[in-house]
Design an enzyme around this catalytic site. Sequence first.
Site, short mmCIF file in Angstrom:
data_model
loop_
_atom_site.label_atom_id
_atom_site.label_comp_id
_atom_site.label_asym_id
_atom_site.label_seq_id
_atom_site.Cartn_x
_atom_site.Cartn_y
_atom_site.Cartn_z
N HIS B 254 0.86 -1.17 0.00
CA HIS B 254 0.00 0.00 0.00
C HIS B 254 0.90 1.22 0.00
O HIS B 254 1.87 1.27 0.75
CB HIS B 254 -0.89 -0.03 1.24
CG HIS B 254 -2.03 0.95 1.19
ND1 HIS B 254 -1.84 2.30 1.29
CD2 HIS B 254 -3.36 0.76 1.04
CE1 HIS B 254 -3.02 2.90 1.22
NE2 HIS B 254 -3.96 1.99 1.06
N ARG B 274 -6.64 10.39 -0.14
CA ARG B 274 -6.47 10.86 -1.51
C ARG B 274 -7.81 10.93 -2.24
O ARG B 274 -8.05 11.86 -3.00
CB ARG B 274 -5.48 9.96 -2.25
CG ARG B 274 -4.03 10.22 -1.86
CD ARG B 274 -3.09 9.17 -2.41
NE ARG B 274 -3.21 7.90 -1.67
CZ ARG B 274 -3.23 6.69 -2.24
NH1 ARG B 274 -3.13 6.58 -3.54
NH2 ARG B 274 -3.35 5.62 -1.48
#
Lengths: 258, 642
Positions: B254, B274
């Site tokens: 990740h 994000r």
Amino acid sequence: MTTYDARFRIWRGDAEGGELRDFTVEVNDGEVVLDIVHRLQATQAQDLAVRWNCKAGKCGSCSAEVNGRPRLLCMTRMSTFGSGETITVTPLRAFPVIRDLVTDVSFNYAKAREVPAFVPPEGVAPGAYRMRQVDVERSQEFRKCIECFLCQDTCHVVRDHEENKPAFAGPRFLMRVAELDMHPLDAAAEAGLDRGRAAQEEHGLGLCNITKCCTEVCPEGIKITDNALIPLKERAVDRKYDPLVWLGNKIGRRSGTP
Amino acid sequence: MTQVERQQWDVVVVGAGGAGLRAAIEARERGARTAVICKSLFGKAHTVMAEGGIAASMGNVNEGDNWQVHFRDTMRGGKFLNQWRMAELHAKEAPDRVWELETWGALFDRTPDGRISQRNFGGHEYPRLAHVGDRTGLELIRTLQQKIVQLQQADFDEFGDYEARLKVFQECTVTRVLQDGGPAGGGRVAGTFCYERESGRFFVLEAPAVVLATGGIGKSFKTTSNSWEYTGDGHALALLAGAPLLNMEFVQFHPTGMVWPPSVKGILVTESVRGDGGVLRNSDGKRFMFDYVPDVFKEKYAESEAEGDRWYDDPDHNRRPPELLPRDEVARAINSEVKAGRGSPHGGVFLDVSTRMPAERIRRRLPSMYHQFKELADVDITAEPMEVGPTCHYVMGGIAVDSDTAATVGVPGLFAAGEVAGGMHGSNRLGGNSLSDLLVFGRRAGLHAAGYAREHASSPAGRPAASQARIDEAAAEALAPFHAAEGAENPYTLHQELQSTMNDLVGIIRRAGEMAQALERLADLRVRASRAGVEGHRQFNPGWHLALDLRNMLLVSECVARAALERTESRGGHTREDCPGMDRAWRPVNLLCRPVDPAPADPAADRIALVRARTDPIRPDLLALFEKEELVKYLAEEELYE
């Protein structure tokens, strides 16, 4: 990076008994108490029993008492203690010890089973549920609960009164009742179930005298007392002393919702 | 002879995360008496750590969404290596699985018109993730847990026993899947050999059908977002029973884990940061992701910051910012920036929401992130940027399964669902596709396991039975760490060395020489692990538990290293510095890890043999969902002619 040796006293033992044992162990910048327990396992006490999972404050497994205060070990930073301070770690006091820092928390799972589940509204198909954000937020706050059971541990109704356990669900599960009661689409009432009254009569809501200890220890910052327990008490009282409800009951018109 | 308690069930589900609980609910609702067995307390599974959401093309926020778009995104994210039938079933069934959760009491965040809100995420064309702030996994687990309690309440009303038809054996571990065949494994599933962590007591759950739903393998790596449970148990149990693993080289790092302080390194920072507008910057303050958009995605991502910023409010006329590329792309980009000397003070890059939205909105949309940084790193994310870097997060590889039934290959009665199963995500998983995977294939595994159990309970040959010899062997294996001779190895030390080996030599960027070295070190660790010894007794002894988990981690790590060395290309969660490009010729190739049979007595000998298998040709109507120009970038030469 700064490193120092800290002094720990950790309770070791089992159901038969046990004692606090002294350890001296290295501590590094940014560490939490759980890091220290892990270091002890790796270097000094391989079989030291502790529960943990995520180490990120999300699963609620590593509950114990640090200097007598119910805490998550993974969210208790070493920087909150002085470097000369001796840190005492003991198992949750309200539950029977299994071994070292691990306790038997089956009380909580038994109580969970006593709260009737969500009742889906009849005639509303999956995908057709409509709720406003402002209406789901009240219950969402309670669903932040990670079931660490610190509130159950600290609540004085059971902490020093084993005899109250059968009659008292504890803050976590009274809050569960409140959560369902405030769910915008819960159809318990239509099914003949009064959650507010059940809280009072079956889950021991009356034993709570709102000292807010549960709210203070909640690692998720849920306002258990103000937002769940007090509104539940108010509703239970409203129902109980509502003259119309009383009359309705008397003349048998509202048997479903007494 | 080991005297152990034996209990009879129809279906045993190993693991109580999203996939396991959904499987158990389905099996029980189909009439199977179902036992769930899990290493932690009920409700603590790793699924609670999932933050962002559940991907399902309900089209609540953008009506353009449907299962075909979701299918396309999933295949692109996985670089077309996905077992396409799984990706199809997943995209089609995910909305029903989410709506069903609402009927069980789940409370998702809402749209203004009262429907389930959906958020943007990397690789998803439309806002698609049903979510509850940034604690969606907790909502999922709690809802499934409470549904199980509801089924138990119904059984209590009917039979006076909560556990009459559905029981959770919490804090128990399975060390072997038992079979009715010969000594080298093989044969039909007969049950599981288990120990209770609290007491160390052994017991056997006899059942014709077993569902493995044990999650991932991240605890073999040093920097990981995974919890202690992720020791590859199901992967190893399947291998030891004779079932192959698929494409184990694909491990997702990740892009955004915490990097400071050291004790929290690896803890996940949700992609929602994000998705909701957070941006990545290097030490020059530059939004570097614009420099890292690969050719296959060029037309789909914004070319300027201005366009990317406009997309949040007007997605129909602008392209998405490159911070929302699939995870493998973002993780590699961060890695490159740090390597080029443009990293943050603690070896990551900056992830910033503080300049992108008001503090109040950050606290509402990302409450756990706010809390996590405040409590663990003294960082106020509403006022300053976070420092983040890649962390081992998910394994795309896993047990090879039949797409429709979740049945494993070659072991009748053994099923697998969730992260432990391979295929669904190809070479890289999109965020949000995990929680939906758990529900879709957890349900399918439960359904088919219940059906299989029903057939075999009434078959003339009778229920498969495990012999006493198999049970004795399992007991002896589990007790070995207590009989270690002089000079026993410390399991904690072995674990740390394994984690360093995998992190440093088979990590996010791989090289042939290093992987070969990793295989040598793994052989050495296997030899030492055979001498692992523990102190104390069997009652809740974490040293002993770890010694037993080591077998699984070592086996799975060998699979990852061997497959990674074999695949001479870079694709999704497998990046090779010495083979940097994606090679279309590898597109139709699956790598299967099979156990060496018979298992060698020498611990230094290889345990795993690799087999190449050709993928099933993608069904024409599914291929027709893509433009020809796009397929040309992915499919092998010969596939284009077919």
